[in-house]
Design a protein around this motif. Structure first.
Motif, PDB file in Angstrom:
ATOM      1  N   LEU A  50       1.126  -2.121  -8.920  1.00  0.00           N
ATOM      2  CA  LEU A  50       0.707  -0.923  -8.174  1.00  0.00           C
ATOM      3  C   LEU A  50      -0.307  -1.276  -7.086  1.00  0.00           C
ATOM      4  O   LEU A  50      -0.216  -0.799  -5.951  1.00  0.00           O
ATOM      5  CB  LEU A  50       0.088   0.092  -9.133  1.00  0.00           C
ATOM      6  CG  LEU A  50       1.040   1.008  -9.861  1.00  0.00           C
ATOM      7  CD1 LEU A  50       0.322   1.742 -10.981  1.00  0.00           C
ATOM      8  CD2 LEU A  50       1.651   1.988  -8.904  1.00  0.00           C
ATOM      9  N   PHE A  54       0.247  -0.848  -3.134  1.00  0.00           N
ATOM     10  CA  PHE A  54      -0.670   0.031  -2.415  1.00  0.00           C
ATOM     11  C   PHE A  54      -1.306  -0.713  -1.243  1.00  0.00           C
ATOM     12  O   PHE A  54      -1.377  -0.194  -0.131  1.00  0.00           O
ATOM     13  CB  PHE A  54      -1.742   0.564  -3.360  1.00  0.00           C
ATOM     14  CG  PHE A  54      -2.734   1.466  -2.698  1.00  0.00           C
ATOM     15  CD1 PHE A  54      -2.452   2.810  -2.528  1.00  0.00           C
ATOM     16  CD2 PHE A  54      -3.954   0.978  -2.250  1.00  0.00           C
ATOM     17  CE1 PHE A  54      -3.360   3.656  -1.920  1.00  0.00           C
ATOM     18  CE2 PHE A  54      -4.873   1.805  -1.640  1.00  0.00           C
ATOM     19  CZ  PHE A  54      -4.584   3.149  -1.467  1.00  0.00           C
ATOM     20  N   TYR A  58      -0.733   0.302   2.600  1.00  0.00           N
ATOM     21  CA  TYR A  58      -1.878   0.742   3.394  1.00  0.00           C
ATOM     22  C   TYR A  58      -2.070  -0.158   4.615  1.00  0.00           C
ATOM     23  O   TYR A  58      -2.343   0.322   5.718  1.00  0.00           O
ATOM     24  CB  TYR A  58      -3.147   0.742   2.542  1.00  0.00           C
ATOM     25  CG  TYR A  58      -4.350   1.276   3.267  1.00  0.00           C
ATOM     26  CD1 TYR A  58      -4.503   2.641   3.461  1.00  0.00           C
ATOM     27  CD2 TYR A  58      -5.326   0.418   3.771  1.00  0.00           C
ATOM     28  CE1 TYR A  58      -5.602   3.148   4.135  1.00  0.00           C
ATOM     29  CE2 TYR A  58      -6.420   0.903   4.451  1.00  0.00           C
ATOM     30  CZ  TYR A  58      -6.559   2.271   4.630  1.00  0.00           C
ATOM     31  OH  TYR A  58      -7.637   2.761   5.311  1.00  0.00           O
ATOM     32  N   THR A  75       3.873   1.711  -2.617  1.00  0.00           N
ATOM     33  CA  THR A  75       3.275   1.985  -3.923  1.00  0.00           C
ATOM     34  C   THR A  75       4.377   2.179  -4.965  1.00  0.00           C
ATOM     35  O   THR A  75       4.288   1.666  -6.088  1.00  0.00           O
ATOM     36  CB  THR A  75       2.359   3.221  -3.860  1.00  0.00           C
ATOM     37  OG1 THR A  75       1.323   2.970  -2.916  1.00  0.00           O
ATOM     38  CG2 THR A  75       1.736   3.513  -5.211  1.00  0.00           C
TER      39      THR A  75
END
Length: 112
Positions: A50, A54, A58, A75
């Motif tokens: 995860l 992420f 991002y 994600t």
């Protein structure tokens, strides 16, 4: 003299107990820690998947200026990768337990 005689009897008793228990038998506490270590390994694999997804999402969103889209996509991909890795670990644990059970069964048959 009686102390030496008692010591010899206790040593003989210890040897007989060790022979009956078997030397390859794991203590219950070691098995518990092994299972706890596997559980933590699986949790870490899921959370790291995860986190990596992420971070990649991002970073790409910041780079391209499309903030929520790639973050959500990566994600979810990170979650899927974490679950896949976790399932692979569970299968490895199951194979190990099956091999140990088969080995114990074979030793029991050979001993009878």
């Amino acid at each position: 003299m009686p102390d030496q005689e008692h010591r010899k009897r206790l040593d003989a008793l210890d040897d007989r107990i060790a022979a009956l228990k078997g030397k390859e038998q794991k203590p219950h506490q070691e098995e518990h820690y092994s299972q706890a270590n596997m559980a933590w390994r699986m949790v870490i694999e899921l959370v790291s998947g995860l986190g990596i997804g992420f971070g990649i999402g991002y970073g790409l969103d910041s780079l391209f200026g499309t903030l929520p889209i790639l973050l959500v996509v990566f994600t979810l991909l990170g979650f899927a990768a974490g679950v896949q890795t976790m399932m692979r670990t569970a299968n490895e644990l199951q194979r190990t337990k099956s091999a140990e059970a088969a080995g114990e069964e074979k030793r029991t048959e050979d001993g009878d």
